[in-house]
Design a protein around this motif. Sequence first.
Motif, PDB file in Angstrom:
ATOM      1  N   ASN A  68       2.655  50.762  44.572  1.00  0.00           N
ATOM      2  CA  ASN A  68       1.792  50.163  43.909  1.00  0.00           C
ATOM      3  C   ASN A  68       2.707  51.115  41.769  1.00  0.00           C
ATOM      4  O   ASN A  68       3.058  50.763  41.285  1.00  0.00           O
ATOM      5  CB  ASN A  68       0.576  50.277  43.403  1.00  0.00           C
ATOM      6  CG  ASN A  68       0.209  49.086  44.513  1.00  0.00           C
ATOM      7  OD1 ASN A  68       0.435  48.475  45.115  1.00  0.00           O
ATOM      8  ND2 ASN A  68      -0.948  48.499  44.890  1.00  0.00           N
ATOM      9  N   LEU A 117      -2.907  38.917  51.381  1.00  0.00           N
ATOM     10  CA  LEU A 117      -2.649  40.249  51.703  1.00  0.00           C
ATOM     11  C   LEU A 117      -3.332  41.694  52.842  1.00  0.00           C
ATOM     12  O   LEU A 117      -2.542  42.304  53.713  1.00  0.00           O
ATOM     13  CB  LEU A 117      -2.487  41.208  50.438  1.00  0.00           C
ATOM     14  CG  LEU A 117      -1.133  40.523  49.342  1.00  0.00           C
ATOM     15  CD1 LEU A 117      -1.663  40.482  48.303  1.00  0.00           C
ATOM     16  CD2 LEU A 117       0.457  40.744  50.065  1.00  0.00           C
ATOM     17  N   SER A 127      -1.811  47.118  39.976  1.00  0.00           N
ATOM     18  CA  SER A 127      -1.886  47.179  41.287  1.00  0.00           C
ATOM     19  C   SER A 127      -3.142  48.511  41.592  1.00  0.00           C
ATOM     20  O   SER A 127      -2.965  47.449  43.483  1.00  0.00           O
ATOM     21  CB  SER A 127      -0.390  48.595  40.433  1.00  0.00           C
ATOM     22  OG  SER A 127       0.211  47.326  40.834  1.00  0.00           O
ATOM     23  N   THR A 131       1.729  38.826  46.163  1.00  0.00           N
ATOM     24  CA  THR A 131       1.166  40.251  45.374  1.00  0.00           C
ATOM     25  C   THR A 131       2.034  39.688  43.812  1.00  0.00           C
ATOM     26  O   THR A 131       1.388  40.456  42.992  1.00  0.00           O
ATOM     27  CB  THR A 131       2.537  41.173  45.710  1.00  0.00           C
ATOM     28  OG1 THR A 131       2.538  41.833  47.144  1.00  0.00           O
ATOM     29  CG2 THR A 131       1.880  42.352  45.404  1.00  0.00           C
TER      30      THR A 131
END
Length: 327
Positions: A124, A255, A73, A64
Amino acid sequence: MTMDSGEQKNIERKSTGRKNTEQRGIEQKKRGQKSTEGKRANSNSYMIYAGITTVIWATAVVFTQEAQESFSSQSIGVIRYLFATAAILAVMAVKRIGPPKLKDVPKFLLSGFLGFACYVTAFNLAVETITGATCSIIAQIIPILTAVLSCVFLGEKIPLRGWAAIGMAFGGILVMALWNGAFSVNPGILWMLLAAVSLSVYNLTQRLFIRDYTAFQSTAYSIVGGTLFLLAFLPGAVPEMETATAVSWGAVAYLGVFGGAVAYVFWTKAFSLARRTSDVSNFMFAQPLIASLVGFVFRGEVPGIETVLGGILVLGGMFLFQTGKRA
């Protein structure tokens, strides 16, 4: 005195019958032992799936950070689950897995919203305004909330020793988060609490859905449903896609495919094998410790004394919980 042929045949039949009965008894005993061993193997196999998921989610922190070099985000959320959805749909096509029953579509839209759209968006937004220590401590409320919800709505029982183990593990998280007084208070905490509640309820829905669907189906339908909600962020992500680096693209792809599709399928598979929901959710207590180790290996971040002491409490709590349920 001699036996006639009829009496001799009767004796032979009785002897043969006894042998057959004994043989059947031996075979049934063997089958029973194998069945018991199989059940024990299945009851423990959930730990493998839960453990792999925990490691993948712990490594997600590093990826991330790499993705944030090029994406916001919200953009990471939508692009990540576009990758996850693509992987899920590819597997569904190869295995010829159809859609869910029409009456169950609203259920998967709800679980997708909770476990992916709401959780990712709230998380986020939280990390933009609160410290990592605060995120860590609030995220570890998830196993506790999951355990409480399972007791209330699923009727699952957790013995006193289990609650003591949960408290011990949570104490380890407190040590890691508050050692240097890094806990902060601002609106971001509310976003993180929303994320924690969302994922806890998602865990509960998966426990319910696997009664009628496989672990893969339940996760797949939920991911697709969650991605539909995240598409609201796609227009803002397009300009960032045009300038993103290859490293950031690779990070988001990881991810999505591993942190999203693979990890969540394994997580739901663990729920389908475990006796209690909390048996699986308690593995989340180990995430901060594993994340610290990953940070040390890949980014040279040296764990502090708080990580060592807190990690001992976390692992001790997990050990107490796992051994307590077999006592």
